[in-house]
Design a protein around this motif. Structure first.
Motif, PDB file in Angstrom:
ATOM      1  N   GLY A 123       0.808  -1.207   0.000  1.00 11.52           N
ATOM      2  CA  GLY A 123       0.000   0.000   0.000  1.00 11.52           C
ATOM      3  C   GLY A 123       0.845   1.262   0.000  1.00 11.52           C
ATOM      4  O   GLY A 123       0.545   2.227  -0.724  1.00 11.52           O
ATOM      5  N   VAL A 127       0.781   1.575  -4.115  1.00 12.45           N
ATOM      6  CA  VAL A 127      -0.497   2.237  -4.340  1.00 12.45           C
ATOM      7  C   VAL A 127      -0.444   3.721  -3.976  1.00 12.45           C
ATOM      8  O   VAL A 127      -0.879   4.583  -4.741  1.00 12.45           O
ATOM      9  N   ILE A 164      -5.767  -1.650   2.847  1.00  5.64           N
ATOM     10  CA  ILE A 164      -5.092  -2.618   1.978  1.00  5.64           C
ATOM     11  C   ILE A 164      -4.357  -3.653   2.811  1.00  5.64           C
ATOM     12  O   ILE A 164      -4.382  -4.858   2.519  1.00  5.64           O
ATOM     13  N   THR A 207     -11.413   4.075  -0.002  1.00  2.00           N
ATOM     14  CA  THR A 207     -10.455   4.968  -0.651  1.00  2.00           C
ATOM     15  C   THR A 207     -10.983   6.393  -0.707  1.00  2.00           C
ATOM     16  O   THR A 207     -12.180   6.628  -0.585  1.00  2.00           O
ATOM     17  N   SER A 213      -7.820   6.298  -7.273  1.00  4.29           N
ATOM     18  CA  SER A 213      -7.607   5.574  -6.018  1.00  4.29           C
ATOM     19  C   SER A 213      -8.474   4.322  -5.969  1.00  4.29           C
ATOM     20  O   SER A 213      -8.025   3.254  -5.539  1.00  4.29           O
ATOM     21  N   LEU A 216      -6.843   1.808  -8.297  1.00  4.65           N
ATOM     22  CA  LEU A 216      -5.581   1.276  -7.784  1.00  4.65           C
ATOM     23  C   LEU A 216      -5.788   0.295  -6.632  1.00  4.65           C
ATOM     24  O   LEU A 216      -4.944  -0.574  -6.397  1.00  4.65           O
ATOM     25  N   VAL A 217      -6.868   0.415  -5.904  1.00  5.07           N
ATOM     26  CA  VAL A 217      -7.150  -0.516  -4.807  1.00  5.07           C
ATOM     27  C   VAL A 217      -7.969  -1.702  -5.316  1.00  5.07           C
ATOM     28  O   VAL A 217      -7.764  -2.836  -4.871  1.00  5.07           O
TER      29      VAL A 217
END
Length: 258
Positions: A123, A127, A164, A207, A213, A216-217
Motif C-alpha cells: 500500500g 499504491v 489494503i 479509498t 484511487s 488502484l485498490v
C-alpha cells in the motif's frame, strides 16, 4: 445437560471471551505506547522518502501534530496487536475444534503478521505513490497552488494503506476456511461475481473519493481474490488426495481386492 449447567457453560464462555478481549485491549494499549515512542523516527522517515520530498506540509490546527503522531501510533499498535488477536481467537475457539483443526488454525497465526506487513509495504510503496502522483498531476494541470496540511497528507496515506494491509489477510482466511472444509475452490468460483462486486464496493468505500484511487485498490483486491482461489485449490487437492489415501487404506484393511 441441565438448564443450570448449560447456563453456567454460557457464563463461562462469556467470561472467557471477556478475558481474552481484555488481553487484546491491553496489548493494543501497550502498542499505542510503543507507537508513540516510535512516532517521531517513523514520521521523519515518512517525510524523507521521495514521495514526500516535494511537499511542504503545514499544520492548520493546533492538534494536527498530535493527531498525526496518534495515527502513526495506531498503525504500530495494529501491527503488534493483529497477530496476538489471531492467537487469542484461536485459543478461544480451539476447545471446540478437532485436533487437526487446532493445528491447522495455529499454523496460520504467524502469517497473519507477515501478510499485514506485506499489505502495508504494498500500500505504501506501490499504491500510495501512484495515487499521490495522479492527484498532484491533476492539481498542477488545473493551475492550482499546492498547499497541503500534515493532517490531510497522512489521512490520505493511512486511508489507502491500512485497509489494503487488512485486506491482504484474505488469502489466509480463505486457506483457513478451506482447511476446515467450509470453503472450496468450486464454491469460490461460483461466488466470483458476487465477490467481485463486494470487493469493488469495499475499494470505493475505503479509498478517497477519486477514480484513480478506487482503481488502484480494486485491481489488487481482485488479484488477491484470484490468488485466494488458487491457494484454496492447492489445499483442496491435498485434502482430496488425503481422503483417497485413507479410503484406500481402509479398503485394504477390510480385505477389499480393489
Amino acid at each position: 445437560m441441565s438448564d443450570k449447567q448449560e447456563e453456567m457453560s454460557i457464563v463461562e464462555h462469556l467470561g472467557e471471551l471477556r478475558r481474552r478481549i481484555i488481553y487484546v485491549l491491553a496489548v493494543l494499549l501497550l502498542g499505542l505506547v510503543i507507537g508513540l515512542v516510535c512516532a517521531n523516527p517513523i514520521y521523519q522517515y515518512l517525510v524523507s522518502v521521495d514521495s514526500a520530498k516535494d511537499f511542504q506540509l503545514h499544520a492548520f490546527a493546533f492538534w494536527d501534530g498530535i493527531g498525526m503522531y496518534m495515527k502513526i501510533a495506531m498503525v504500530v499498535a495494529l501491527v503488534l496487536t493483529i497477530p496476538f488477536t489471531a492467537y487469542q481467537l484461536w485459543a478461544f475457539v480451539s476447545p471446540g475444534l478437532r485436533e487437526i483443526e487446532r493445528k491447522a488454525a495455529l499454523r496460520y497465526v504467524p502469517y497473519v503478521f507477515i501478510l499485514f506487513l506485506a499489505g502495508i509495504a504494498f500500500g505504501y510503496y506501490v499504491v500510495f505513490p501512484m495515487a499521490l502522483g495522479f492527484t498532484t498531476t491533476i492539481t498542477k494541470n488545473m493551475g492550482l497552488t499546492e498547499t497541503y496540511g500534515i493532517s490531510q497528507y497522512f489521512n490520505f496515506m493511512f486511508t489507502l494503506v491500512v485497509p489494503i494491509a487488512l485486506l491482504f489477510e484474505l488469502p489466509l482466511i480463505v486457506m483457513f476456511l478451506t482447511k476446515l472444509r467450509i470453503l472450496n475452490p468450486r464454491r469460490l468460483r461460483k461466488m466470483r461475481k458476487v465477490s467481485y462486486f463486494a470487493l469493488v464496493f469495499i475499494a470505493v468505500v475505503i479509498t478517497p473519493p477519486d477514480l484513480i484511487s478506487d482503481f488502484l485498490v480494486t485491481i489488487p483486491l481482485l488479484l488477491l481474490y484470484e490468488f485466494s482461489v488458487y491457494l484454496s485449490s492447492v489445499v483442496y487437492r491435498k485434502q482430496l488426495a488425503a481422503d483417497e489415501a485413507i479410503e484406500a487404506r481402509y479398503k485394504q484393511e477390510e480385505g477389499d481386492p480393489e
